[in-house]
Design a protein around this motif. Structure first.
Motif, short mmCIF file in Angstrom:
data_model
loop_
_atom_site.label_atom_id
_atom_site.label_comp_id
_atom_site.label_asym_id
_atom_site.label_seq_id
_atom_site.Cartn_x
_atom_site.Cartn_y
_atom_site.Cartn_z
N HIS A 1 2.27 -1.01 -3.68
CA HIS A 1 2.51 -1.76 -4.91
C HIS A 1 1.76 -3.08 -4.86
O HIS A 1 1.74 -3.76 -3.83
CB HIS A 1 4.00 -2.03 -5.11
CG HIS A 1 4.78 -0.82 -5.51
ND1 HIS A 1 6.12 -0.87 -5.83
CD2 HIS A 1 4.42 0.48 -5.67
CE1 HIS A 1 6.55 0.34 -6.15
NE2 HIS A 1 5.54 1.18 -6.06
N LEU A 2 1.17 -3.44 -5.99
CA LEU A 2 0.50 -4.73 -6.13
C LEU A 2 1.52 -5.76 -6.62
O LEU A 2 2.11 -5.59 -7.69
CB LEU A 2 -0.66 -4.63 -7.12
CG LEU A 2 -1.33 -5.96 -7.50
CD1 LEU A 2 -2.06 -6.56 -6.31
CD2 LEU A 2 -2.28 -5.75 -8.68
N TYR A 3 1.74 -6.80 -5.83
CA TYR A 3 2.65 -7.88 -6.20
C TYR A 3 1.81 -9.09 -6.61
O TYR A 3 0.93 -9.52 -5.87
CB TYR A 3 3.55 -8.26 -5.02
CG TYR A 3 4.72 -7.33 -4.81
CD1 TYR A 3 4.54 -5.95 -4.70
CD2 TYR A 3 6.01 -7.83 -4.71
CE1 TYR A 3 5.61 -5.10 -4.50
CE2 TYR A 3 7.10 -6.98 -4.51
CZ TYR A 3 6.89 -5.61 -4.41
OH TYR A 3 7.95 -4.77 -4.22
N ARG A 4 2.12 -9.63 -7.78
CA ARG A 4 1.45 -10.84 -8.26
C ARG A 4 2.45 -11.99 -8.20
O ARG A 4 3.55 -11.90 -8.74
CB ARG A 4 0.95 -10.65 -9.69
CG ARG A 4 -0.03 -9.49 -9.87
CD ARG A 4 -0.49 -9.38 -11.32
NE ARG A 4 -1.35 -8.23 -11.55
CZ ARG A 4 -0.93 -7.02 -11.93
NH1 ARG A 4 0.38 -6.83 -12.13
NH2 ARG A 4 -1.78 -6.04 -12.13
N PHE A 5 2.05 -13.08 -7.53
CA PHE A 5 2.94 -14.22 -7.31
C PHE A 5 2.38 -15.49 -7.93
O PHE A 5 1.17 -15.71 -7.94
CB PHE A 5 3.10 -14.50 -5.80
CG PHE A 5 3.74 -13.42 -5.00
CD1 PHE A 5 5.11 -13.38 -4.84
CD2 PHE A 5 2.96 -12.45 -4.38
CE1 PHE A 5 5.71 -12.39 -4.07
CE2 PHE A 5 3.54 -11.46 -3.61
CZ PHE A 5 4.92 -11.43 -3.46
#
Length: 695
Positions: free
Chosen positions: A186-190
């Motif tokens: 999963h790509l997590y954007r913070f």
């Protein structure tokens, strides 16, 4: 200590058998309180059994109120002006860095009465999860059809490519997170924040009341909180979401929900992989922690100043030693392995694999055999070049080799998207204490010699004819890396500047970089690559058998857990769910007010102003692990009712399995926090800020 000590032997075995089946997500069995659930995939059916059905808006509010402390903890926004609450023990590293000779903020506590008095932390980074995207298909496609080691490289390359593309497109900090040991990506954007300032911290005496004696125990009586403020462009950050403080608090039987960042669990490991942890990794970690604890005890007793600069390290390693002890005891229970092997077999029976040699469980077992061959050496050299000032030297040396490469071909920690966080730590102006650095390096040299053997050529080179203590002191004296400008000069000068440097630590780590890289490559190619491919196959079987009932192991990313606030029975005695503020005075009296049960003078002087029946700490069955420290505990209305700071000793099984018979998560009660802030610490103005209405 037996992690299920309140039960008889047969009962313990039965509980562990059931526990492992549940923690593995066995089909047809559900325990509502189990699970560290992805925020984008909550267990709605289980939550409904508790009479709660969160809306997407409710979940988004919790997600964007939660904060990750990149030093290894959790927190949450608790005001419209960017105020963040976490544990004192999560903030203690920063509090120690902001201290100085004659100004021990850990001992005295700290309160900024104005915004101008808030202290900027030198190297703290906070992250808020903004969005999640499933990129499994793209990552796995990049590795399809390749040999195992090449496939592992291809996956890492594609992950770096995705991160860079998304960071350029969104301006957010982007990380591809591996789930199910390789079953999903999963790509997590913070959102990333680096201007973070200390606002309030109580004294360590009351924050960690009971010390190591009461650590991982209950009843507890700790004010384990600290507050920081996030700034953006020089002004307090105005978060879109922050938590409202509950007006009425909680009561026994209420549903509690925790949103935090559990560090690592191994519940999906096969029996052979767990055996490696039991027989190799955990005993080594426990031995290393125990040795380091003794060394730091010696160091901190040398003077008052040495105690000030070394006690935070000592508290951390003592906590690790006690935690590892409990985890090892859990793994030494044969019932745990009996259940795991039975579960592995049930999954194996569903696998359509005509060639037995292709069985993923067997491949994982072979990988553990390989790992045994290199584990001790890899751990020893990693510790030698991976901590303190020596670690900074090795980072600089590696940067000179990695930066000339394309980002996708570098070691993962040196990819473009990781560099801002790396530089934040490398160029930190946090104080560096030569005596403590020498003590750390001497410990690592001693361990290196113990593992490799005193006559090994690399050990002889490392010691250069001196004892570990003498050699460490000489290396620290011969280094200029305590100066930020020198660290920057070497990084900016690149390979030529590093190659020509006569800095003692740079030359030291250069001598061991090849061995470090060789062991790392063998681990990645012959252990990690095999595990990732094999666990991906096992994950497919699990998904087919169990569907959405499977939650991934913890990865220090945002998760939701939940369970009722409820006491338990231990040794035939009832343990109530709550302690009160009056209990801290009674506990101190019962232990003769001796350290670590003494009271800060303010508490003794102002005892008469307190409502001693105010709830102080409480327990719930929420599923937590290290990394959850500082996580907000909220009610079904989304209001803050407490903050996670520990688990009891029985909860240490949680890395490998879940149990709610006696294992409990421990929170500081929101009502106790306010009572102490207003009546003990003269922080009523701050209490007013956090008791304002939430967004």
């Amino acid at each position: 200590m037996n992690t299920l000590r309140a039960l008889g032997v047969r009962a313990r075995a039965a509980v562990l058998l059931a526990t492992l089946s549940l923690s593995a997500g066995a089909a047809g069995i559900a325990r509502g309180e189990e699970g560290m659930w992805l925020p984008n995939k909550p267990p709605m059916d289980l939550l409904k059994k508790h009479g709660f059905a969160p809306t997407p808006q409710w979940l988004e509010h919790q997600q964007k109120s939660a904060v990750r402390f990149n030093n290894g903890g959790s927190g949450s926004f608790v005001s419209a002006d960017g105020l963040v609450m976490t544990n004192h023990h999560v903030g203690s590293e920063m509090i120690a860095q902001l201290s100085a000779p004659g100004k021990d903020l850990l001992a005295t506590g700290f309160l900024a009465r104005t915004r101008a008095e808030e202290l900027k932390c030198p190297e703290l980074e906070l992250n808020v999860l903004w969005s999640i995207e499933d990129v499994t298909e793209r990552v796995t496609a990049a590795a399809a059809g390749k040999p195992v080691a090449e496939a592992n490289v291809a996956r890492r390359t594609e992950m770096a490519r995705i991160e860079k593309e998304q960071e350029d497109a969104t301006g957010l900090d982007c990380q591809v997170v591996t789930l199910y040991q390789g079953g999903a990506y999963h790509l997590y954007r913070f959102k990333r924040f680096t201007d973070v300032r200390l606002v309030f911290a109580p004294d360590e005496q009351m924050a960690s009341f009971g010390g190591d004696v009461d650590n991982f125990e209950f009843p507890r009586h700790c004010l384990d909180v600290s507050f920081f403020r996030v700034y953006e462009d020089g002004q307090p950050y105005k978060p879109e979401h922050h938590l409202a403080w509950s007006k009425n608090g909680s009561k026994e039987g209420d549903l509690a929900l925790v949103f935090g960042h559990p560090g690592r669990t191994n519940r999906l490991f096969t029996a052979d992989h767990m055996a490696f942890q039991r027989d190799v990794a955990l005993p080594y970690s426990l031995d290393r922690s125990a040795r380091r604890e003794i060394e730091l005890q010696t160091f901190t007793t040398r003077s008052e100043e040495f105690n000030r600069i070394g006690k935070d390290d000592l508290h951390g390693v003592a906590n690790q030693r006690k935690s590892r002890t409990g985890e090892l005891q859990a793994l030494l229970n044969p019932a745990l392995f009996e259940a795991r092997r039975a579960y592995d077999q049930r999954l194996h029976d569903r696998l359509n694999a005509p060639d037995a040699s292709m069985c993923p469980w067997d491949r994982i077992a072979v990988a553990q055999d390989t790992h045994r061959e290199i584990f001790y050496q890899r751990s020893a050299i990693g510790a030698l070049v991976g901590g303190g000032l020596a670690g900074a030297a090795h980072t600089i040396y590696q940067l000179s080799a990695e930066l000339p490469k394309p980002s996708t071909e570098r070691l993962r920690e040196f990819r473009d998207t990781a560099l801002p966080s790396l530089y934040l730590g490398l160029y930190s102006d946090a104080p560096i204490y030569p005596e403590l650095e020498a003590d750390r390096l001497a410990s690592a040299l001693t361990n290196f010699a113990r593992i490799y053997g005193g006559d090994h050529p690399m050990v002889l080179r490392a010691l250069a004819g001196q004892s570990p203590v003498e050699r460490a002191a000489a290396l620290i004296r011969g280094s200029r890396l305590m100066k930020i400008d020198e660290r920057k000069r070497l990084v900016e000068g690149g390979a030529s500047a590093v190659a020509s440097s006569d800095d003692a630590l740079i030359r030291f780590v250069a001598d061991f970089d090849q061995e470090y890289r060789s062991l790392r490559k063998r681990f990645e190619d012959e252990v990690q690559a095999i595990e990732t491919a094999a666990y991906a196959e096992i994950a497919k079987v699990k998904f087919e058998a169990e569907g959405d009932s499977v939650y991934p192991d913890a990865t220090f990313t945002l998760r939701m857990s939940f369970g009722p606030i409820v006491g338990y029975s231990e040794g035939g005695k009832s343990v109530p769910a709550y302690t009160t503020m009056g209990g801290v005075f009674q506990r101190s009296t019962d232990r003769g007010a001796e350290k670590p049960f003494g009271l800060d003078p303010r508490w003794s002087e102002r005892k008469g102003t307190l409502n001693l029946s105010t709830p102080y700490n409480f327990v719930s069955t929420c599923d937590i692990i290290g990394g959850n420290s500082g996580s907000p505990t909220v009610n079904s209305a989304g209001e803050l009712i407490g903050i996670i700071f520990d688990g009891n000793i029985q909860s240490l099984i949680a890395r490998y399995a879940y149990d709610d018979t006696v294992a409990r998560a421990v929170s500081v009660d929101s009502r106790g926090i306010i009572e102490a802030m207003r009546k003990i610490y003269d922080a009523g103005f701050l209490a007013d800020e956090i008791q304002g209405s939430g967004h």
